[in-house]
Design a protein around this motif. Structure first.
Motif, PDB file in Angstrom:
ATOM      1  N   LEU A 143       0.885  -1.175  -0.029  1.00 29.98           N
ATOM      2  CA  LEU A 143       0.026   0.000   0.054  1.00 29.98           C
ATOM      3  C   LEU A 143       0.898   1.401  -0.069  1.00 29.98           C
ATOM      4  O   LEU A 143       1.819   1.421   0.868  1.00 29.98           O
ATOM      5  N   LEU A 144       0.701   1.987  -1.064  1.00 35.85           N
ATOM      6  CA  LEU A 144       1.636   3.353  -1.030  1.00 35.85           C
ATOM      7  C   LEU A 144       0.706   4.232  -0.209  1.00 35.85           C
ATOM      8  O   LEU A 144      -0.450   4.627  -0.870  1.00 35.85           O
ATOM      9  N   VAL A 145       1.249   5.089   0.618  1.00 38.64           N
ATOM     10  CA  VAL A 145       0.285   6.252   1.323  1.00 38.64           C
ATOM     11  C   VAL A 145       1.341   7.495   1.125  1.00 38.64           C
ATOM     12  O   VAL A 145       2.394   7.736   1.451  1.00 38.64           O
ATOM     13  N   PHE A 146       0.525   8.268   0.048  1.00 37.12           N
ATOM     14  CA  PHE A 146       1.394   9.636  -0.100  1.00 37.12           C
ATOM     15  C   PHE A 146       0.810  10.677   0.793  1.00 37.12           C
ATOM     16  O   PHE A 146      -0.462  10.933   0.965  1.00 37.12           O
ATOM     17  N   SER A 147       1.667  11.289   1.573  1.00 38.95           N
ATOM     18  CA  SER A 147       1.322  12.224   2.434  1.00 38.95           C
ATOM     19  C   SER A 147       1.771  13.526   2.140  1.00 38.95           C
ATOM     20  O   SER A 147       2.904  13.784   1.880  1.00 38.95           O
ATOM     21  N   HIS A 148       0.794  14.595   1.780  1.00 38.09           N
ATOM     22  CA  HIS A 148       1.091  15.807   1.171  1.00 38.09           C
ATOM     23  C   HIS A 148       0.959  16.817   1.976  1.00 38.09           C
ATOM     24  O   HIS A 148      -0.106  16.890   2.987  1.00 38.09           O
ATOM     25  N   ASP A 149       2.022  17.980   2.127  1.00 36.83           N
ATOM     26  CA  ASP A 149       1.612  19.216   2.815  1.00 36.83           C
ATOM     27  C   ASP A 149       1.282  20.199   1.818  1.00 36.83           C
ATOM     28  O   ASP A 149       1.178  21.310   2.291  1.00 36.83           O
ATOM     29  N   TYR A 150       1.103  20.052   0.689  1.00 35.05           N
ATOM     30  CA  TYR A 150       0.791  21.079  -0.359  1.00 35.05           C
ATOM     31  C   TYR A 150      -0.490  20.373  -1.360  1.00 35.05           C
ATOM     32  O   TYR A 150      -0.080  19.275  -1.785  1.00 35.05           O
ATOM     33  N   TYR A 151      -1.749  21.036  -1.326  1.00 34.51           N
ATOM     34  CA  TYR A 151      -2.865  20.364  -2.139  1.00 34.51           C
ATOM     35  C   TYR A 151      -2.706  21.041  -3.664  1.00 34.51           C
ATOM     36  O   TYR A 151      -2.659  22.148  -3.858  1.00 34.51           O
ATOM     37  N   ASP A 152      -2.290  20.127  -4.434  1.00 35.01           N
ATOM     38  CA  ASP A 152      -2.019  20.394  -5.778  1.00 35.01           C
ATOM     39  C   ASP A 152      -2.911  19.440  -6.810  1.00 35.01           C
ATOM     40  O   ASP A 152      -2.504  18.259  -6.889  1.00 35.01           O
ATOM     41  N   GLU A 153      -3.622  19.874  -7.596  1.00 35.03           N
ATOM     42  CA  GLU A 153      -4.129  19.013  -8.533  1.00 35.03           C
ATOM     43  C   GLU A 153      -3.431  18.322  -9.533  1.00 35.03           C
ATOM     44  O   GLU A 153      -3.815  17.130  -9.772  1.00 35.03           O
ATOM     45  N   GLU A 154      -2.284  18.970 -10.030  1.00 31.12           N
ATOM     46  CA  GLU A 154      -1.419  17.988 -11.018  1.00 31.12           C
ATOM     47  C   GLU A 154      -1.027  16.920 -10.224  1.00 31.12           C
ATOM     48  O   GLU A 154      -0.592  15.742 -10.830  1.00 31.12           O
ATOM     49  N   ILE A 155      -0.394  17.104  -9.010  1.00 27.12           N
ATOM     50  CA  ILE A 155       0.154  16.209  -8.139  1.00 27.12           C
ATOM     51  C   ILE A 155      -0.904  15.159  -7.809  1.00 27.12           C
ATOM     52  O   ILE A 155      -0.464  13.791  -8.012  1.00 27.12           O
ATOM     53  N   ASN A 156      -2.137  15.556  -7.451  1.00 29.15           N
ATOM     54  CA  ASN A 156      -2.866  14.450  -7.347  1.00 29.15           C
ATOM     55  C   ASN A 156      -3.430  13.620  -8.550  1.00 29.15           C
ATOM     56  O   ASN A 156      -3.576  12.534  -8.087  1.00 29.15           O
ATOM     57  N   ALA A 157      -3.487  14.359  -9.466  1.00 27.35           N
ATOM     58  CA  ALA A 157      -3.843  13.456 -10.739  1.00 27.35           C
ATOM     59  C   ALA A 157      -2.802  12.670 -10.930  1.00 27.35           C
ATOM     60  O   ALA A 157      -2.877  11.289 -11.525  1.00 27.35           O
ATOM     61  N   LEU A 158      -1.445  12.866 -10.752  1.00 23.84           N
ATOM     62  CA  LEU A 158      -0.439  11.704 -10.826  1.00 23.84           C
ATOM     63  C   LEU A 158      -0.476  10.748 -10.088  1.00 23.84           C
ATOM     64  O   LEU A 158      -0.508   9.469 -10.529  1.00 23.84           O
ATOM     65  N   VAL A 159      -0.659  11.001  -8.786  1.00 26.16           N
ATOM     66  CA  VAL A 159      -0.750   9.889  -7.864  1.00 26.16           C
ATOM     67  C   VAL A 159      -2.056   9.038  -7.990  1.00 26.16           C
ATOM     68  O   VAL A 159      -1.953   7.890  -8.015  1.00 26.16           O
ATOM     69  N   ARG A 160      -3.042   9.412  -8.299  1.00 29.04           N
ATOM     70  CA  ARG A 160      -4.097   8.718  -8.688  1.00 29.04           C
ATOM     71  C   ARG A 160      -4.102   7.971  -9.932  1.00 29.04           C
ATOM     72  O   ARG A 160      -5.168   7.178 -10.404  1.00 29.04           O
ATOM     73  N   SER A 161      -3.207   8.433 -10.700  1.00 27.54           N
ATOM     74  CA  SER A 161      -3.098   7.459 -12.084  1.00 27.54           C
ATOM     75  C   SER A 161      -2.373   6.054 -11.931  1.00 27.54           C
ATOM     76  O   SER A 161      -2.140   5.383 -12.832  1.00 27.54           O
ATOM     77  N   ILE A 162      -1.664   5.901 -10.742  1.00 28.94           N
ATOM     78  CA  ILE A 162      -0.899   5.069 -10.261  1.00 28.94           C
ATOM     79  C   ILE A 162      -1.940   3.516 -10.535  1.00 28.94           C
ATOM     80  O   ILE A 162      -2.756   3.624  -9.747  1.00 28.94           O
TER      81      ILE A 162
END
Length: 456
Positions: A143-162
């Motif tokens: 399980l990959l848990v990405f913990s973010h301290d900056y909310y960014d839609e481009e980063i979110n889209a990348l992570v959710r494309s995994i």
């Protein structure tokens, strides 16, 4: 002066002025390029081709950079205008606790390896970390848990494309982005970093009576990293529903790390060797900060030694039992005047009542690498992400025949002088009582119910 001669002189001065202006603009542009983060250079220079050449074609999708977002790749991005919307989005996602791809790879088990990745804004490094993870054997069981301290839609889209394993995102809710003009961000009435105590008293600025041990006042961009790490660990061990009974290993990575394809294989060998040869070893470590690598002699070698923060903080691994031991000393962690989470752990290690210091079992031939030439602690003017990434790729390619050893040989060492040097004081940056209280309060948040909500 004759009119013709006057016109010629005037024309010459105009041309000279335009030339000087153009030179100034060029120099400014050049300096701008030099000062950019390596990831922007990575997206614009030709050396990225050599990186792509060593990445399987099916994984190029994780490296795709859209031109419309080219200006959004700097290390420190401008905060979105509507902070309230960002806060609400973070709250929704944290409440939902969605695990992506769970329907494909099955639910999280109590012994599932959890890989916790701390993410800021360095998108290019994150892309390559994901590419390296995608190539690791048995990654589909994690399980990959990405913990973010900056909310960014481009980063979110990348992570959710995994699409190669289970993925979860968690968002640190007390960030500078979500609190730009108040603590834990930068309050307008905060004391200037270098203000003297008497000056701070006259200014009546926040926490004037509590500078750090070096006489400086807090800087939010530095305190945030320790807060985020502590919140992330608390979130994973104490608050997520999917980890309520988890007893397996948690691997701690950062956005600018890169993993070898046998890192999970080595993790199991480290665990088995520790169980047999070092039951008192509480920490496993997959990365080391070496200058040279000799995989033909070190790929199957591991070392047992006292744990030291600056040497054994990359690809660090421990389980709930160790976390509970850390939690027993949480007040020391939060009160220690050091803005580094790893040095704060070292302080705990050296001051555990009735117990020895943490011991670590680590790979002599590292399986986790640091590729972040630029960032909060690295301000190289010529930083170029692709250069370092290419070196790591080629290193691993050349060491391919030495990877996936069937067994490992352990060596026990007492550690060098640096390992065993007693910390007399921290690095500072953590004298503000507000930081200490926020840190302490993070451990008091209970486990939240998991909700399945489909957010548009």
């Amino acid at each position: 002066m004759p009119r013709l001669k006057y016109a010629s002189v005037l024309r010459f001065l105009v041309i000279l002025g335009l030339f000087c202006l153009s030179v100034q603009i060029m120099l400014s542009a050049s300096n701008g390029i030099i000062d950019r983060d390596g990831e922007e250079l990575m997206n614009s220079n030709d050396t990225s081709e050599q990186v792509l050449a060593l990445v399987p074609p099916e994984l190029h999708k994780y490296l795709t950079v859209h031109s419309k977002n080219a200006t959004a790749n700097a290390t420190e991005r401008a905060s979105p205008k509507n902070v309230s919307d960002i806060r609400r989005a973070i709250q929704r996602h944290n409440d939902a606790q969605i695990i992506y791809n769970e329907d494909i790879f099955g639910p999280v088990q109590n012994d599932t390896i959890i890989i916790a990745i701390q993410v800021h804004t360095r998108l290019t490094y994150l892309r390559h970390l994901i590419v390296s993870l995608a190539q690791a054997r048995d990654i589909d069981r994690t399980l990959l848990v990405f913990s973010h301290d900056y909310y960014d839609e481009e980063i979110n889209a990348l992570v959710r494309s995994i699409d190669f394993t289970k993925v979860m995102q968690i968002f640190y809710p007390y960030s500078i982005q979500t609190h730009p003009y108040e603590f834990p961000g930068v309050d307008p009435n905060d004391c200037p970093r270098d203000a003297r105590l008497e000056q701070a008293k006259k200014l009546k600025c926040n926490n004037a009576l509590h500078p750090d041990l070096h006489g400086h006042y807090r800087e939010a961009k530095y305190t945030q990293t320790k807060h985020h790490w502590w919140w992330k660990a608390n979130r994973i061990f104490n608050q997520l529903q999917c980890t309520a009974g988890h007893t397996g290993m948690v691997v701690f990575l950062e956005e600018d790390h890169y993993v070898a394809d046998d890192f999970i294989h080595m993790l199991h060998l480290l665990r088995a060797t520790a169980d047999k040869s070092c039951p008192q070893c509480e920490i496993l470590c997959l990365g080391t900060y070496l200058k040279t690598y000799q995989y033909h002699t070190t790929a199957d070698k591991v070392e047992i030694t006292p744990w030291h923060s600056s040497m054994h903080n990359m690809g660090m691994v421990f389980n709930r039992t160790v976390w509970n031991n850390i939690m027993q000393l949480q007040e020391q962690f939060c009160a220690y005047d050091d803005y580094n989470w790893d040095y704060s752990l070292l302080h705990l290690s050296q001051n555990r009542p009735g117990r020895e210091k943490f011991r670590v079992i680590l790979c002599k031939g590292p399986r986790v690498f640091h590729i972040g030439e630029c960032g909060i602690h690295h301000k190289k003017s010529n930083c170029n992400a692709s250069t370092v990434i290419s070196k790591v790729q080629k290193l691993l390619q050349n060491a391919k025949s030495h990877m996936f050893p069937s067994r490992v040989t352990a060596t026990i060492t007492a550690g060098g002088a640096k390992h065993n040097k007693k910390l007399t004081k921290g690095n500072g940056g953590w004298g503000d009582i507000r930081d200490q209280e926020l840190c302490t309060n993070m451990t008091k948040v209970g486990r939240q119910m998991r909700r399945y909500i489909n957010y548009a």
